[in-house]
Design an enzyme around this catalytic site. Sequence first.
Site, PDB file in Angstrom:
ATOM      1  CG  HIS A  87      26.041  58.720   2.302  1.00 57.29           C
ATOM      2  ND1 HIS A  87      24.702  58.879   1.981  1.00 57.29           N
ATOM      3  CD2 HIS A  87      26.626  59.906   1.995  1.00 57.29           C
ATOM      4  CE1 HIS A  87      24.514  60.103   1.485  1.00 57.29           C
ATOM      5  NE2 HIS A  87      25.668  60.745   1.500  1.00 57.29           N
ATOM      6  CD  GLU A 168      29.015  62.697   3.239  1.00 56.59           C
ATOM      7  OE1 GLU A 168      28.554  62.483   4.378  1.00 56.59           O
ATOM      8  OE2 GLU A 168      28.294  63.073   2.280  1.00 56.59           O
ATOM      9  CG  HIS A 172      27.229  65.894   6.717  1.00 51.81           C
ATOM     10  ND1 HIS A 172      25.927  66.323   6.856  1.00 51.81           N
ATOM     11  CD2 HIS A 172      27.309  65.345   5.468  1.00 51.81           C
ATOM     12  CE1 HIS A 172      25.249  66.035   5.767  1.00 51.81           C
ATOM     13  NE2 HIS A 172      26.046  65.453   4.900  1.00 51.81           N
TER      14      HIS A 172
END
Length: 321
Positions: A87, A168, A172
Site C-alpha cells: 500500500h 502515495e 505521503h
Amino acid sequence: MKSITFSMQVILGVASASLYPGQSNLNHTCALQTPYLSCSPQANPNTTDSCCTETYGGLVLATQFWNTYTGLESSGQVLPKDSWTLHGLWPDYCDGSYTQYCDLSRQYDPVPSPNTTTGTPSGKPVPAWKGPDISTFLAPFGKLDLLAYMNKYWINQGAPNPDFWAHEFSKHATCFSTFDLPCYGPSAVPNAEIVDFFETAIAYYRILPTWGWLGAAGIYPSNSTTYSLGKLQGALKDGFGATPYIGCSGPRWNETALGKGSADNGRTVLSEVWYYMHVFGRVQGRQGVPVEAGANGGSVSSCVKVEGGVRYLERSVGSEV
C-alpha cells in the site's frame, strides 16, 4: 507540458525552499551524523540535521493490502499469488496524527484524495496532476527492474498502478523530512527522491512477509473458514515483534445475520495491515524498531472481535498470477 533542460531543473532544485527548519542545499554527509531514533528527544529539527534523522514523520507506517481483485484484469493488472500487496510508507507524527500533501510543487497525483491539504474545505486545494504518469520518471534512471517489481507487487484497484504510486508519493513521501529536496544536495538529479521513495517503500515491504507470517500460524485465504482477530494479531506479532493495526472492510458484524443484535460493529473482511515503527536516522536506512499499533491510544483494528468473525477471502478467479 513545457520542456525544461536538465541544468535548469538542477538550478530549480537548488533554489527550492526547504519545508523543514535547519535544512540547506549543501551536501548532507549523513555518515558523519548520529542516526537518532525518530520520536526520541534527540530527533529535533532545531538541534540535528533533519535530512539525516527523520524529525517529522517519526512514526513510520509500512502498509499492505489484501485485495481479491483489481478491476483491470482484462488489461493485465493482476495480483501476485501467495503475497499481500504494497500500500505505502506513511509518516505519522509521533502522537499518531498526520499531515498530507506537504509539498504541492511535487504533486503528481491525477486524482488527489483528499483534494485539500487538510481534507477539509478550509485546506489548501490540491490541484490534479495533468502531466505524464509518474512511472515515466523511472526510465531516465534505468530502473526497469524497479518498475517491473512495482507492477507486480504495488497494485491499484480500479485504476492504473501509476496513479496509485503517484498518490502515495504526493500525499505521503513529501511529508518525510528525509525525502525533502534539499537533502539530495546541490547537484541532485531531478526526481531522484521519487525513485528513492519507491525503493525504500519496497524495501520495507520485502521484510514484512504478511502472507508467510499468517501462513506459519495456519492462516490462509478461504471462502469457508473464518478466523479470530486475536489469532491474526498473534501471528503477526510473532513475526513483526509488535502488534500491527489490522484493517477490515465489508459488512459490520452487527449487520450480518449471525451478528444481528450484537454490540460489536467491527467489519468482517480482512483487507489491510499497518506496521508501526520508529527508525534510526534516515527512513531510507531501513532500521526500524517495532511499535505497538495502540501505543498512542489509537485503534488497533477495525475488525470484528467476536471469535471466528473475520473472513480472509480467496482471490477472485483470474485475478492473480
